[in-house]
Write a protein that holds these residues in place. Structure first.
Motif, PDB file in Angstrom:
ATOM      1  N   TRP A  96       0.833  -1.206   0.000  1.00  0.00           N
ATOM      2  CA  TRP A  96       0.000   0.000   0.000  1.00  0.00           C
ATOM      3  C   TRP A  96       0.867   1.254   0.000  1.00  0.00           C
ATOM      4  N   ALA A  97       1.917   1.233   0.793  1.00  0.00           N
ATOM      5  CA  ALA A  97       2.813   2.391   0.846  1.00  0.00           C
ATOM      6  C   ALA A  97       3.444   2.643  -0.517  1.00  0.00           C
ATOM      7  N   GLN A  98       3.781   1.583  -1.222  1.00  0.00           N
ATOM      8  CA  GLN A  98       4.371   1.732  -2.556  1.00  0.00           C
ATOM      9  C   GLN A  98       3.361   2.334  -3.523  1.00  0.00           C
ATOM     10  N   GLU A  99       2.114   1.871  -3.451  1.00  0.00           N
ATOM     11  CA  GLU A  99       1.069   2.430  -4.323  1.00  0.00           C
ATOM     12  C   GLU A  99       0.880   3.921  -4.055  1.00  0.00           C
ATOM     13  N   LEU A 100       0.830   4.289  -2.785  1.00  0.00           N
ATOM     14  CA  LEU A 100       0.668   5.706  -2.448  1.00  0.00           C
ATOM     15  C   LEU A 100       1.836   6.526  -2.979  1.00  0.00           C
ATOM     16  N   ALA A 101       3.019   5.992  -2.836  1.00  0.00           N
ATOM     17  CA  ALA A 101       4.202   6.708  -3.313  1.00  0.00           C
ATOM     18  C   ALA A 101       4.165   6.893  -4.818  1.00  0.00           C
ATOM     19  N   GLU A 102       3.515   5.952  -5.519  1.00  0.00           N
ATOM     20  CA  GLU A 102       3.422   6.029  -6.983  1.00  0.00           C
ATOM     21  C   GLU A 102       2.208   6.819  -7.453  1.00  0.00           C
ATOM     22  N   GLY A 103       1.441   7.376  -6.490  1.00  0.00           N
ATOM     23  CA  GLY A 103       0.318   8.233  -6.874  1.00  0.00           C
ATOM     24  C   GLY A 103      -1.000   7.510  -7.036  1.00  0.00           C
ATOM     25  N   ARG A 104      -1.138   6.317  -6.448  1.00  0.00           N
ATOM     26  CA  ARG A 104      -2.400   5.581  -6.486  1.00  0.00           C
ATOM     27  C   ARG A 104      -2.855   5.322  -5.059  1.00  0.00           C
ATOM     28  N   CYS A 105      -4.160   5.402  -4.838  1.00  0.00           N
ATOM     29  CA  CYS A 105      -4.689   5.202  -3.486  1.00  0.00           C
ATOM     30  C   CYS A 105      -5.391   3.856  -3.397  1.00  0.00           C
ATOM     31  N   PRO A 106      -4.895   2.916  -2.590  1.00  0.00           N
ATOM     32  CA  PRO A 106      -5.588   1.636  -2.402  1.00  0.00           C
ATOM     33  C   PRO A 106      -6.981   1.855  -1.815  1.00  0.00           C
ATOM     34  N   ALA A 107      -7.926   1.027  -2.220  1.00  0.00           N
ATOM     35  CA  ALA A 107      -9.316   1.175  -1.772  1.00  0.00           C
ATOM     36  C   ALA A 107      -9.459   1.163  -0.250  1.00  0.00           C
ATOM     37  N   PRO A 108      -8.776   0.261   0.482  1.00  0.00           N
ATOM     38  CA  PRO A 108      -8.946   0.280   1.945  1.00  0.00           C
ATOM     39  C   PRO A 108      -8.529   1.607   2.579  1.00  0.00           C
ATOM     40  N   ILE A 109      -7.529   2.258   2.019  1.00  0.00           N
ATOM     41  CA  ILE A 109      -7.100   3.554   2.569  1.00  0.00           C
ATOM     42  C   ILE A 109      -8.104   4.635   2.208  1.00  0.00           C
ATOM     43  N   ARG A 110      -8.639   4.578   1.004  1.00  0.00           N
ATOM     44  CA  ARG A 110      -9.679   5.542   0.626  1.00  0.00           C
ATOM     45  C   ARG A 110     -10.883   5.397   1.558  1.00  0.00           C
ATOM     46  N   ASP A 111     -11.261   4.139   1.853  1.00  0.00           N
ATOM     47  CA  ASP A 111     -12.421   3.901   2.713  1.00  0.00           C
ATOM     48  C   ASP A 111     -12.180   4.389   4.141  1.00  0.00           C
ATOM     49  N   GLN A 112     -10.919   4.372   4.585  1.00  0.00           N
ATOM     50  CA  GLN A 112     -10.589   4.757   5.954  1.00  0.00           C
ATOM     51  C   GLN A 112      -9.991   6.173   6.034  1.00  0.00           C
ATOM     52  N   LEU A 113     -10.149   6.961   4.981  1.00  0.00           N
ATOM     53  CA  LEU A 113      -9.439   8.234   4.865  1.00  0.00           C
ATOM     54  C   LEU A 113      -9.612   9.123   6.095  1.00  0.00           C
ATOM     55  N   TYR A 114     -10.856   9.354   6.521  1.00  0.00           N
ATOM     56  CA  TYR A 114     -11.096  10.323   7.600  1.00  0.00           C
ATOM     57  C   TYR A 114     -10.690   9.759   8.951  1.00  0.00           C
ATOM     58  N   ARG A 115     -10.826   8.452   9.103  1.00  0.00           N
ATOM     59  CA  ARG A 115     -10.346   7.835  10.340  1.00  0.00           C
ATOM     60  C   ARG A 115      -8.819   7.940  10.426  1.00  0.00           C
ATOM     61  N   ILE A 116      -8.137   7.691   9.316  1.00  0.00           N
ATOM     62  CA  ILE A 116      -6.671   7.779   9.292  1.00  0.00           C
ATOM     63  C   ILE A 116      -6.215   9.186   9.656  1.00  0.00           C
ATOM     64  N   LEU A 117      -6.886  10.187   9.109  1.00  0.00           N
ATOM     65  CA  LEU A 117      -6.435  11.562   9.283  1.00  0.00           C
ATOM     66  C   LEU A 117      -6.826  12.163  10.618  1.00  0.00           C
ATOM     67  N   PHE A 118      -7.993  11.761  11.155  1.00  0.00           N
ATOM     68  CA  PHE A 118      -8.512  12.500  12.301  1.00  0.00           C
ATOM     69  C   PHE A 118      -8.754  11.659  13.550  1.00  0.00           C
ATOM     70  N   LYS A 119      -9.030  10.374  13.414  1.00  0.00           N
ATOM     71  CA  LYS A 119      -9.223   9.513  14.584  1.00  0.00           C
ATOM     72  C   LYS A 119      -8.558   8.172  14.329  1.00  0.00           C
ATOM     73  N   PRO A 120      -7.249   8.175  14.135  1.00  0.00           N
ATOM     74  CA  PRO A 120      -6.596   6.958  13.654  1.00  0.00           C
ATOM     75  C   PRO A 120      -6.391   5.899  14.729  1.00  0.00           C
ATOM     76  N   ASP A 121      -6.404   4.650  14.265  1.00  0.00           N
ATOM     77  CA  ASP A 121      -5.860   3.541  15.032  1.00  0.00           C
ATOM     78  C   ASP A 121      -4.413   3.428  14.573  1.00  0.00           C
ATOM     79  N   LYS A 122      -3.485   3.854  15.409  1.00  0.00           N
ATOM     80  CA  LYS A 122      -2.104   3.953  14.963  1.00  0.00           C
ATOM     81  C   LYS A 122      -1.433   2.596  14.799  1.00  0.00           C
ATOM     82  N   ASN A 123      -2.131   1.528  15.168  1.00  0.00           N
ATOM     83  CA  ASN A 123      -1.642   0.183  14.880  1.00  0.00           C
ATOM     84  C   ASN A 123      -2.293  -0.400  13.630  1.00  0.00           C
ATOM     85  N   GLY A 124      -3.228   0.354  13.045  1.00  0.00           N
ATOM     86  CA  GLY A 124      -3.914  -0.131  11.860  1.00  0.00           C
ATOM     87  C   GLY A 124      -3.003  -0.118  10.639  1.00  0.00           C
TER      88      GLY A 124
END
Length: 686
Positions: free
Chosen positions: A147-175
């Protein structure tokens, strides 16, 4: 002589300087001298040097197969040297013994620690569980890396898109999604928000702000379950008045209306009529639970999220042409002096003659028109609304305001205008239930204190103050807003006691006039209805009793939600203001310095940080060249290009500027780029 010893889960070596029965003094490679308990000394040796020994031991450790070592190990407790002799030979070398120690120590899933240098075999079933967990962790790390490689290449994996607001504002830092964003940000040296934008995780700036708000405040969506508005069971008398409301054209929750009786006599009665959902909706019912969950209607340009379903609102709204249930406050005034002679509260049905819209009438019903002895008829004014009534209500409103200003100790000033936002449909962005974020925006100015505005505002203050004092006199608790003084830093607070509100200039103030839009007002309406029905015994019948914990819970929840809703409204108004700048190609604005480095635009609802404004006096008038606009962070910077005549700027009071410093700059996100990366395994490092 050298020694190998264990200290706080780490293996250390050093030269033995002295030794006693219980301890030894050891000098580390760094030159530091430490006292080591005898029980912690695992090995003493003459040669090789510690560095050579550890290097050879690590090589030996890598050669040990854990499965085979587990098979060879004793079923009883054993030491690392015992395993070395079984695994290698009876004459295991010092390097092989230390290698066995390192290998045993780093494999807690195979061997449990039983003391300093002592171990026990783990049960076979636990080993299988541990191995499965290790494999799962390995595969998860591979997924994170992908997933990190995809992001670095300018593509967003679906699971990260689905969790976008949780990642940015209320993250599970072990997720794994969070970890992938952190890894990609570190690898590309790109801020997380910029990284996700570039990868296409954010569809549009508008959607980003809208979805972020829904994630935070409405995670289950904004729709309503099917609810039936209960009928009002009371047989209510019909009031002998003609009432009319005054709102803007977008208002659907019409909470309040006014009426006038006795014009031309020595006593004039002003009726303040408030929609009465509290006569039908009972505390604890399904509709009440919905209202208590939402607590308020949420406003934003082009859209709103109502506190109650529209079908429920329409059952109780003060719609013209209907006799609407209302809680009415009748205030009697001396026609000449405008002295208040008394008030009375009634539960009744009120004929609503008209729903006036101030955005359609403000240019007609002006201060000059109302100042005439007999204001002429207006073609756009409904037949049921007499110009003389509006003239009296405006005269009364000015009188009430002046009285409050005496209590405040200084006049209320309206140097800054209000702004109206209108989203215009376009072929690219047709208007729907929710804005698309691409509409053309129109921003118009409406000066504070316009006559119709003042009439409604003073009537509502009168009602909220009168009912607040009445609740206290009846011994019935309510939800009050109070302010101890106008001194800097003294904030408005909510509570259950009838305390003065210095900012408004009244002895008590209980929000009661918007029960279709604010839950506090609905709660207060229940209490007011109890007073109207039971008088001095109302405290026994009111839904909320003194020191009711439920009432304090409502206050706490409302305070938090109302603050969040207002913050979102301010953010969306800022978004559309920045869109207005872009759509109209505005690159320079004029404004006033409100404090060090901050400038408020003269003709737009915009506050921004400006280079060159530091050190300029407050109210200095400047021309600002705008920089790049970021619709995600809602940020725009500026630079002073010209100092205008500061004397032309109206003097702004401290009271006005302190409460309106719109946030500018990057959004605060919860992605921590400074935190150390979590290790792949929790085993101590030798």
């Amino acid at each position: 002589m050298y020694a190998l010893f264990e200290e706080a889960g780490k293996f250390m070596t050093g030269r033995v300087l002295s030794e006693a029965d219980a301890s030894a003094q050891v000098e580390l490679d760094s030159g530091k001298r430490v006292k080591v308990k005898a029980a912690n000394l695992l090995l003493k040796f003459e040669k090789p040097t510690p560095q050579v020994l550890l290097a050879e031991a690590r090589s030996q450790a890598e050669s040990i197969e854990l499965e085979l070592a587990w098979e060879f190990a004793s079923d009883d407790e054993f030491g690392f040297a015992d395993l070395a002799k079984v695994y290698f030979s009876d004459n295991a070398t010092l390097a092989q013994q230390v290698g066995a120690l390192l290998r045993l120590f780093e494999a807690p899933h195979y061997f449990r620690r039983a003391g300093k240098g002592r171990f026990r075999k783990a049960p076979a079933e636990q080993i299988q569980q541990a191995l499965a967990a290790i494999e799962k962790k390995r595969l998860l790390q591979l997924q994170i890396d992908d997933w990190a490689q995809e992001l670095a290449e300018g593509r967003c994996p679906a699971p990260i898109r689905d969790q976008l607001y949780r990642i940015l504002f209320k993250p599970d830092k072990n997720g794994p999604e969070y970890k992938a964003v952190v890894e990609a940000s570190r690898a590309t040296q790109t801020a997380p928000l910029d990284l996700l934008q570039r990868a296409g995780a954010i569809d549009s700036p508008y959607e980003f702000h809208w979805r972020r708000f829904l994630f935070d405040q409405f995670p289950k969506g904004t729709g309503f379950a099917a609810l039936q508005a209960p009928a009002i069971a009371d047989e209510l008398p019909v009031a002998a008045v003609r009432a009319y409301s005054i709102d803007d054209s977008q208002t659907t929750e019409i909470d309040d209306a006014l009426s006038l009786q006795g014009l031309g006599t020595d006593e004039v009665t002003v009726g303040i009529h408030i929609a009465a959902p509290g006569l039908a909706i009972a505390p604890g019912t399904a509709i009440d639970q919905v209202a208590r969950t939402r607590l308020s209607t949420v406003y934003m340009p082009g859209h709103k999220i109502t506190m109650l379903p529209d079908e429920v609102v329409q059952s109780y709204t003060l719609q013209e042409g209907r006799d609407c249930p209302a809680v009415s406050l009748y205030a009697r005034f001396d026609a000449q002096t405008l002295a208040l002679r008394g008030t009375e509260t009634r539960l009744e049905r009120v004929p609503i003659a008209a729903n006036l819209r101030h955005d359609q009438l403000d240019t007609l019903i002006t201060e000059e028109w109302l100042a005439q002895e007999t204001p002429p008829a207006l073609p756009d004014l409904p037949a049921g609304v007499q110009p003389a009534e509006l003239a009296f209500l405006y005269r009364l409103a000015r009188h009430l305001k002046a009285q409050r200003e005496v209590v405040r100790g200084k006049p209320e000033t309206f140097n800054r205008p209000d702004y109206n936002f209108r989203l215009v449909e376009s072929p690219e962005a047709p208007l729907g239930e929710e804005p698309a974020g691409r509409e053309r925006v129109e921003i118009s100015v409406r000066q504070r204190g316009a006559p119709l505005d003042l009439i409604v505002a003073e009537a509502m203050i009168l009602a909220n103050s009168s009912w607040g004092q009445w609740l206290a006199a009846c011994g019935v608790p309510g939800i009050y807003r109070s302010q101890a003084s106008l001194a800097p830093g003294v904030k408005v607070r909510m509570g259950t006691k009838a305390l003065p509100h210095a900012g408004i200039g009244v002895p008590a103030y209980a929000w009661s006039t918007s029960p279709l839009r604010r839950y506090t007002d609905l709660v207060n309406q229940w209490q007011i209805i109890a007073c109207a029905r039971h008088g001095k015994t109302a405290a026994l019948a009111a839904p909320f009793k003194p020191k009711d914990a439920d009432l304090f819970s409502v206050i706490s929840s409302f305070d938090a939600a109302y603050s969040a809703y207002n913050g979102f409204q301010g953010g969306m108004e800022r978004f559309w203001t920045l869109m207005y700048l872009q759509q109209n190609g505005i690159t320079e604005i004029d404004g006033q310095v409100i404090k060090d480095g901050l400038v408020r635009a003269d003709s737009l609802p915009l506050v921004l940080g400006v280079m060159g404004a530091q050190g300029l006096p407050r109210n200095a008038h400047v021309r600002v060249k705008l920089g790049a606009i970021d619709l995600i962070t809602l940020d725009v910077a500026g630079t002073v290009v010209e100092r205008l005549d500061a004397l032309d700027a109206p003097a702004a009071t401290e009271e006005e500027t302190d409460d309106e410093e719109a946030a500018a700059g990057p959004i605060a996100i919860a992605v921590d780029m400074d935190a150390p990366a979590a290790p792949a395994e929790d085993a101590p490092t030798p």
